[in-house]
Design an enzyme around this catalytic site. Structure first.
Site, PDB file in Angstrom:
ATOM      1  CG  ASP A 238      39.515  50.400  33.741  1.00 45.53           C
ATOM      2  OD1 ASP A 238      38.563  50.534  34.529  1.00 45.53           O
ATOM      3  OD2 ASP A 238      40.715  50.435  34.096  1.00 45.53           O
ATOM      4  CG  HIS A 379      39.672  46.144  30.147  1.00 47.97           C
ATOM      5  ND1 HIS A 379      40.297  45.201  30.924  1.00 47.97           N
ATOM      6  CD2 HIS A 379      40.405  47.275  30.253  1.00 47.97           C
ATOM      7  CE1 HIS A 379      41.376  45.738  31.470  1.00 47.97           C
ATOM      8  NE2 HIS A 379      41.471  46.997  31.079  1.00 47.97           N
TER       9      HIS A 379
HETATM   10 ZN    ZN Z   1      42.601  51.677  30.408  1.00 46.95          ZN
END
Ligand code: ZN
Length: 416
Positions: A238, A379
């Site tokens: 993400d 991430h």
């Molecule tokens: Zn996010």
């Protein structure tokens, strides 16, 4: 020796019109005693064009460094036009001042559709150039009468493409540039002749419209078919792309892995090449809003805009329209589910990779937690995530895991 104040700034030039794209500008500002340098040049994300411009800037910079004067100035600036979303015309405006002043224009032309640098010969033919030469002569005589050396002008203005390396055009005019002492005397600025396209009797074969279909990217890497008897997981990343994403993509490629990247819309232009690489390497791209707004807290208009702007920018960049959405902050409710026309994808393992910089800790936790058919939340905005993956990927591979995209995983799970 005094230290140089040397700044390299990369800034974004944001253009107003929605059809235009954001382009990067590199700026080099340097001042030491009586030597001043200010350079600005654009980067269009088209490799051939960008390289050629940079090469020219480097060469001028080098020449300038070799000027022995203690007091000198170098200035490079630029202008550009893009015609019909297809032809990029760039002119570098070069100014050097030491004991004398020196002005020069360098031009660059690129056809986005054909991915090709253009010369004058690509744009007009010999016959057109032959008709053009006397018209250009008339204009030059009128403009520079006091400074012209006529026989040198006659030598230059002949229908030979090599005599016209520098030119610039838009849909009204064509401008040719000449060196300041090529056929003039005592004239310090750039010598140019601008001719209207009507006068040239010239219709530049500019095509109208866009050409999106041809720009759709397809994975160039063939993956082994998924073995449904073996375990599989979907790695997801993400909040990117970021400066770490490229390394992560290369690492995934090394382990024959693909993943799903839930990207932030406003980062797409900045990392255009990274985004395109994602697709080429066989990864999937999902939507993670335009600027990471907390979507359960915004108006419906804002929600629609956050989703659609991101869909459009990914589509324009890769030709691929995302089918998946991951809610920001994992925050989702019934209203969002009804409003967002994409599959909402959560996760089953949270690596908490943003909470610690200890990549071993991240990898150890992930390795002991991950099981078949898991969706892993990570991430691609942290260095430790890349470092943790370096530990995780070989270990998971050893255990027989296949790394698939979320859509692949969902498709397989749906048929069971
Ligand atoms: Zn996010």
């Amino acid at each position: 020796m005094k230290k140089l104040l040397f700044l390299i700034l990369s800034i974004l030039l944001i253009t107003g019109c929605s059809g235009e794209k954001e382009r990067q500008v590199t700026s080099i500002i340097q001042k030491e005693n009586k030597v001043a340098i200010a350079i600005h040049y654009p980067k269009f994300q088209y490799q051939k064009l960008d390289q050629k411009i940079k090469k020219e800037v480097d060469s001028v910079y080098k020449t300038f460094q070799q000027i022995p004067s203690k007091e000198k100035e170098l200035n490079i600036d630029y202008e550009y036009t893009i015609l019909n979303d297809r032809y990029i015309n760039v002119r570098l405006i070069i100014y050097i001042h030491d004991k004398k002043e020196y002005h020069q224009i360098k031009t660059f032309h690129y056809d986005i559709k054909k991915k090709k640098l253009l010369t004058l010969e690509d744009i007009i033919n010999k016959e057109e150039l032959t008709k053009l030469a006397p018209k250009m002569k008339t204009i030059l005589i009128k403009q520079y009468s006091n400074h012209l050396i006529l026989d040198k002008l006659d030598e230059t203005i002949i229908p030979d493409f090599t005599h016209y390396p520098e030119f610039y055009f838009d849909d009204n005019d064509f401008t040719f540039y000449f060196d300041s002492n090529q056929f003039t005397k005592g004239y310090q600025d750039v010598v140019s002749a601008t001719i209207s396209l009507d006068l040239m009797n010239l219709i530049i074969p500019l095509e109208r419209g866009t050409f999106q279909e041809e720009d759709v990217l397809l994975p160039t890497r063939k993956h082994a078919p998924i073995d449904q008897k073996k375990p599989m997981i979907a790695l997801t990343f993400d909040d990117g792309p970021s400066k770490y994403t490229d390394s992560i993509l290369e690492l995934l490629k090394k382990y024959n892995a693909r993943a799903t990247f839930f990207v932030i819309g406003n980062k797409v232009e900045l990392y255009k090449e990274t985004i395109q690489k994602m697709i080429r390497y066989g990864n999937e791209i999902g939507n993670h809003s335009y600027n990471h707004k907390w979507l359960t807290k915004v108006s419906d208009d804002e929600l629609v805009s956050q989703i659609n702007t991101t869909q459009n920018i990914i589509q324009e960049t890769t030709g691929v329209t995302p089918k998946l959405f991951r809610p920001t902050y994992g925050s989702i409710n019934q209203h969002l589910r009804e409003k967002i026309p994409l599959d909402i994808i959560m996760w089953t393992v949270d690596t908490s990779d943003w909470k610690t910089t200890n990549s071993k800790k991240i990898a150890t936790y992930a390795l002991k937690t991950i099981k078949n058919n898991d969706i892993i939340l990570m991430h691609d905005t942290h260095k430790q995530t890349y470092e943790a993956l370096k530990i995780m990927l070989p270990k998971l591979k050893e255990k027989g895991y296949q790394f698939v995209t979320v859509s692949e995983l969902n498709e397989i799970l749906a048929t069971h």
